[in-house]
Each structure stands twice: as C-alpha cells, then as structure tokens.
Design a protein around this motif. Structure first.
Motif, PDB file in Angstrom:
ATOM      1  N   ASN A   1     -19.084  33.990 -10.966  1.00  4.98           N
ATOM      2  CA  ASN A   1     -19.940  32.921 -11.467  1.00  4.98           C
ATOM      3  C   ASN A   1     -19.199  31.581 -11.588  1.00  4.98           C
ATOM      4  N   ILE A   2     -17.989  31.460 -11.047  1.00  3.37           N
ATOM      5  CA  ILE A   2     -17.180  30.230 -11.152  1.00  3.37           C
ATOM      6  C   ILE A   2     -16.893  29.713  -9.743  1.00  3.37           C
ATOM      7  N   GLY A   3     -17.036  28.385  -9.604  1.00  2.00           N
ATOM      8  CA  GLY A   3     -16.711  27.731  -8.340  1.00  2.00           C
ATOM      9  C   GLY A   3     -15.689  26.616  -8.551  1.00  2.00           C
ATOM     10  N   LEU A   4     -14.704  26.487  -7.624  1.00  4.19           N
ATOM     11  CA  LEU A   4     -13.628  25.486  -7.727  1.00  4.19           C
ATOM     12  C   LEU A   4     -13.623  24.581  -6.503  1.00  4.19           C
ATOM     13  N   ILE A   5     -13.458  23.261  -6.741  1.00  8.41           N
ATOM     14  CA  ILE A   5     -13.373  22.257  -5.674  1.00  8.41           C
ATOM     15  C   ILE A   5     -12.248  21.287  -6.019  1.00  8.41           C
ATOM     16  N   ASN A   6     -11.356  21.043  -5.066  1.00  7.39           N
ATOM     17  CA  ASN A   6     -10.276  20.054  -5.231  1.00  7.39           C
ATOM     18  C   ASN A   6     -10.714  18.712  -4.626  1.00  7.39           C
ATOM     19  N   LEU A   7     -10.608  17.689  -5.428  1.00  4.40           N
ATOM     20  CA  LEU A   7     -10.991  16.342  -4.985  1.00  4.40           C
ATOM     21  C   LEU A   7      -9.748  15.459  -4.927  1.00  4.40           C
ATOM     22  N   THR A   8      -9.573  14.775  -3.797  1.00  6.32           N
ATOM     23  CA  THR A   8      -8.466  13.831  -3.620  1.00  6.32           C
ATOM     24  C   THR A   8      -9.051  12.469  -3.278  1.00  6.32           C
ATOM     25  N   VAL A   9      -8.721  11.492  -4.096  1.00  3.82           N
ATOM     26  CA  VAL A   9      -9.184  10.114  -3.875  1.00  3.82           C
ATOM     27  C   VAL A   9      -8.039   9.345  -3.236  1.00  3.82           C
ATOM     28  N   LEU A  10      -8.247   8.883  -2.004  1.00  2.00           N
ATOM     29  CA  LEU A  10      -7.221   8.154  -1.276  1.00  2.00           C
ATOM     30  C   LEU A  10      -7.280   6.666  -1.621  1.00  2.00           C
ATOM     31  N   VAL A  11      -6.093   6.029  -1.663  1.00  2.00           N
ATOM     32  CA  VAL A  11      -6.003   4.603  -2.030  1.00  2.00           C
ATOM     33  C   VAL A  11      -5.337   3.854  -0.891  1.00  2.00           C
ATOM     34  N   PRO A  12      -5.950   2.786  -0.372  1.00  2.00           N
ATOM     35  CA  PRO A  12      -5.313   2.001   0.694  1.00  2.00           C
ATOM     36  C   PRO A  12      -4.050   1.325   0.157  1.00  2.00           C
ATOM     37  N   PRO A  13      -3.112   0.983   1.035  1.00  2.00           N
ATOM     38  CA  PRO A  13      -1.886   0.304   0.576  1.00  2.00           C
ATOM     39  C   PRO A  13      -2.218  -1.037  -0.065  1.00  2.00           C
ATOM     40  N   SER A  14      -1.529  -1.341  -1.154  1.00  2.00           N
ATOM     41  CA  SER A  14      -1.666  -2.662  -1.775  1.00  2.00           C
ATOM     42  C   SER A  14      -1.007  -3.706  -0.877  1.00  2.00           C
ATOM     43  N   PRO A  15      -1.379  -4.983  -1.008  1.00  2.00           N
ATOM     44  CA  PRO A  15      -0.768  -6.017  -0.159  1.00  2.00           C
ATOM     45  C   PRO A  15       0.753  -5.965  -0.263  1.00  2.00           C
ATOM     46  N   PRO A  16       1.451  -5.792   0.843  1.00  2.00           N
ATOM     47  CA  PRO A  16       2.917  -5.673   0.784  1.00  2.00           C
ATOM     48  C   PRO A  16       3.592  -7.020   0.557  1.00  2.00           C
ATOM     49  N   THR A  17       4.883  -6.955   0.243  1.00  2.95           N
ATOM     50  CA  THR A  17       5.713  -8.148   0.040  1.00  2.95           C
ATOM     51  C   THR A  17       6.742  -8.210   1.153  1.00  2.95           C
ATOM     52  N   CYS A  18       6.802  -9.355   1.855  1.00  9.22           N
ATOM     53  CA  CYS A  18       7.752  -9.552   2.954  1.00  9.22           C
ATOM     54  C   CYS A  18       8.920 -10.419   2.484  1.00  9.22           C
ATOM     55  N   GLN A  19      10.149 -10.041   2.858  1.00  5.04           N
ATOM     56  CA  GLN A  19      11.351 -10.782   2.478  1.00  5.04           C
ATOM     57  C   GLN A  19      12.340 -10.798   3.636  1.00  5.04           C
ATOM     58  N   ILE A  20      13.242 -11.816   3.616  1.00  2.65           N
ATOM     59  CA  ILE A  20      14.333 -11.923   4.591  1.00  2.65           C
ATOM     60  C   ILE A  20      15.646 -11.783   3.847  1.00  2.65           C
ATOM     61  N   HIS A  21      16.510 -10.927   4.324  1.00  2.00           N
ATOM     62  CA  HIS A  21      17.823 -10.705   3.722  1.00  2.00           C
ATOM     63  C   HIS A  21      18.887 -11.139   4.728  1.00  2.00           C
ATOM     64  N   GLY A  22      19.705 -12.104   4.347  1.00  2.00           N
ATOM     65  CA  GLY A  22      20.726 -12.638   5.240  1.00  2.00           C
ATOM     66  C   GLY A  22      20.492 -14.110   5.516  1.00  2.00           C
ATOM     67  N   LYS A  23      21.453 -14.740   6.223  1.00  2.00           N
ATOM     68  CA  LYS A  23      21.372 -16.163   6.543  1.00  2.00           C
ATOM     69  C   LYS A  23      20.923 -16.327   7.993  1.00  2.00           C
TER      70      LYS A  23
END
Length: 430
Positions: free
Chosen positions: A129-151
């Motif tokens: 009398n018991i039923g189980l369901i796994n739910l996964t909520v996917l999240v898109p990537p947040s806006p990334p941060t771009c950087q330059i290292h070096g001269k």
C-alpha cells in the motif's frame, strides 16, 4: 491510466469477492528543471467501495520527514509547509488516481516522496500500500565570473578562468573567441571541468573578446572578457604610473602628518613659554621722569632718593672717607658741612626742613669762636626745585677740607655720615 480500469474489470470477471489493496507507481525517478511543473504519478487498486485514507510525505537527506498532503473522511488537507501554495491532487478526491502536482519547482523540492493508502475493509501484504518516487530538480548554471590571471604583454602568458557559483548538476565550461577573429579552443589549452583557458606567447593578434559558456542539462549561461596585449614598454609605463601615484599619495600623507606634528610641537612650546612667563615676576618699567646717565635723579614723590655723581662733575674731591663727611639733621635733611679750622668744637645741630618741602636750606655749624664756616655753595642754591629741562648754573667750586678734621672728630660732634645731594649741570637733583 488505462491499466486501472482493466485491472478492475479482470477482478470482476474472476468473481473475486475481495481483493488485496495495492499501490502502483507510474515512474520511480523523475527529473525536472527549476521553475517547471511536475506530476508525481501514483494510483491504487481495490474492490472496496469505502473511502481511502491517503497521505503524502517528503523525506530529504539530512532533514526530518515532512507531511505535505492528505485525504481523510472525504476532505483534502494541505499541511502548513513551504509547498502549501504549490502542491495538490491532480484529480478530485475520492478517486483511484491519487497523483499530485508541484508547481514552480525549486531545488529544495528534491527528495523522496512517499504515498500511503489505507482502506478499512481491505488488507495489505508486505507494504504493497506504499509508493515511492524520487524527484530531482535541476538548476541551470548561475552567470559565471570571468577573470584574467597574469600580465598580458607581448611574449607573456596568461590564464583565463570561468566559474559559476551554483549549478545542479555541475556545468561544463567552454571558451571561444568572438568575431572578427572567431576561434575555438580545445584541450589542453582549455579545461572543460575547471573552466580555464591558457594562452602562451601572446601577440598583438591575440587581442580580442573571449566568451565562456557554462552549461548543463538544465540550461547555460555566459560571461565575456576582453584581452588587450600590450608591449613591455607600455606595461612598464603603466606600472610606473601606478607606483608614482602610490608614492605621491604616500608623500602627501607624510606631509600632512609632519604638519600636524609641527603644529602640535609649536603649540606645546607656546604653552610652556606662557607658563614660564606667568611664573616669573613682571619686570618694572623705567619711569618717564628718570634722567640719563650723569644727571641727578630725584624720587617720584619729590624726596631725595640717592646721590649719583658722574665722573666728570664731582662735588667733592676723591679722598678717603675720613677726609670728607656729611651730616644729617633730625628731620632727615641733608646739608653740606665744611669745617674751617683744624680743631673744631662740638655744637648742637639745628633741624632743617626736609627735601620734600621743595627747598633745601644750607646749614653750617658754628665754629669754635662762635663764628660760622663760610659756605662754598652759591646763594642761589639755597632753594632747590625740580626741573625737567637744563638751566644755566654758575661754575662749581670744590670745597677745601681743613686739615685736622677727621671722621672720629665729626662723630664726637654728633654728626652722621650721609650722601649729600648734588646738582647736575642740567639743574636737577641726583
């Protein structure tokens, strides 16, 4: 949803008077994207016509069980949870299909959902009398941060990095150079998992805009950065300008500090000098009626204060104190004394008015035979007046001291040595 009526029909054809209660799960694992609507499919089979008791519970990792929805005694109850306004039964109850829907899904909605069905006149075996369901909520990537290292100068090396703060599942990163010089990079220049891009031996042609894309099954987001390759001279000039600016700011701060310390020291010195002046006595001022050196000085109230004779104008010759002397009267007046004979006779001195009366009468004691000694002072000096200017005076004659007159003889006669007032050429007393 067609298997449910078919199962009921087969049960009826077989003529079963009673059947076991059993819960069926349409899909054991479901994935959805954050913000979308999701349906958790579950139904049950039973030959009973009684109303069921249905309960939905959410269990998340590291958290307690949370009852979110139930149907009991013909009433639907939604529990006070963060899902209250976003969840409910898909079909009106009572019904064999007990699926629920969740609107505007969030990452926290991920977890295991458990549905339990109970009927009073139905039996269950082994938790059917018991039923189980796994739910996964996917999240898109947040806006990334771009950087330059070096001269970024000619012949140098730089590394570009790209990172998203949150993403479920973790994103893959890719770099490319945009128009007008489009370029795609591959390993080992770029790392898809870490989101880095290495550029070596830089040249002017490598200047431009570089775009990083972070993507997963839920979506993607981008960031860009501009690379400008400079010559070493330009880099040195920029570095020098920065260092010069820092030095200038430091010098300004140092100057301000020095001015502050200087003013503080100056203020402390002035306060110390003021304290020293307060402790010292005030120096007396020179009276306006005082005469210059070599002139006669009379006290401010008109009385005789002292006798000051210059080296050029002496009333008496420079002789030992025993050869010359002066006498004073009982009232304090000063008169000249000139004994004419070598054997003087002691006589009583007569008081004379003080100098404060503005006149100084001259008095000479009588001689031994009742005579008076001749006066060596002109008659016009019998009365002395204070003057502020120079007046003509007759030539001064220095008195002669008789032989045989000594200090001891004058003392036996009752005379007291005093300073005799003199008159300068200007006619004032000193």
């Amino acid at each position: 949803m067609e298997p449910l009526p078919l199962a009921l029909g087969l049960a009826a054809l077989l003529g079963l008077s009673s059947a076991l209660l059993e819960v069926h799960v349409g899909q054991a694992s479901i994935s959805t994207i954050q913000g979308q609507r999701v349906v958790l499919p579950i139904w049950y089979t039973s030959l009973s016509q009684s109303r069921p008791y249905v309960s939905w519970v959410l269990e998340r990792p590291g958290a307690n069980r949370l009852q979110i929805l139930m149907y009991m005694d013909g009433t639907v109850k939604v529990q006070e949870t963060y899902l209250k306004n976003r969840t409910g039964f898909v079909h009106p109850m009572p019904f064999f299909n007990i699926s629920i829907a969740i609107n505007n899904t969030q990452e926290m909605d991920s977890g295991e959902y458990m549905c339990t069905v109970n009927i009073l006149d139905e039996n269950t075996i082994n938790g059917k009398n018991i039923g189980l369901i796994n739910l996964t909520v996917l999240v898109p990537p947040s806006p990334p941060t771009c950087q330059i290292h070096g001269k970024p100068y000619l012949g140098g090396n730089v590394t570009m990095s790209c990172k998203s703060a949150f993403s479920k599942p973790g994103p893959k990163y890719s770099w490319q150079r945009t128009a007008p010089n489009t370029q795609v990079f591959f390993a080992p220049a770029q790392d898809l998992a870490r989101g880095t891009l290495m550029l070596t031996n830089l040249s002017k042609e490598m200047s431009g805009t570089y775009v990083c894309t972070a993507a997963n099954v839920a979506g993607s987001s981008k960031c860009n950065i501009t690379l400008e390759v400079n010559s070493p001279l330009s880099a040195a000039v920029i570095a020098g300008a920065v260092v010069g600016s820092l030095i200038g700011v430091g010098l300004m701060i140092l100057f301000v500090l020095q001015m502050f310390v200087y003013r503080k020291k100056k203020k402390d010195t002035q306060e110390e000098m003021a304290n020293e002046i307060k402790e010292d006595a005030v120096a007396p001022k020179t009276p306006s009626w005082a005469k210059s050196s070599g002139s006669d000085i009379v006290s401010k109230n008109g009385t005789l204060s002292s006798v000051h004779t210059t080296r050029d104008h002496k009333l008496y010759p420079s002789k030992p104190p025993s050869d010359t002397a002066s006498i004073t009267t009982a009232a304090g007046s000063a008169v000249g004394y000139k004994p004419p004979y070598s054997q003087p006779r002691s006589r009583t001195l007569t008081p004379t008015p003080s100098v404060s009366s503005q006149s100084l009468p001259l008095y000479f004691p009588p001689g031994m035979n009742g005579g008076h000694y001749p006066s060596a002072v002109p008659n016009n000096r019998s009365i002395l007046h204070r003057t502020n200017g120079a007046q003509p005076q007759p030539p001064r004659q220095e008195p002669t001291v008789p032989q045989g007159l000594t200090t001891s003889t004058l003392t036996r006669m009752g005379a007291v040595p005093v300073m005799v007032p003199a008159q300068s050429q200007a006619g004032s007393l000193v």
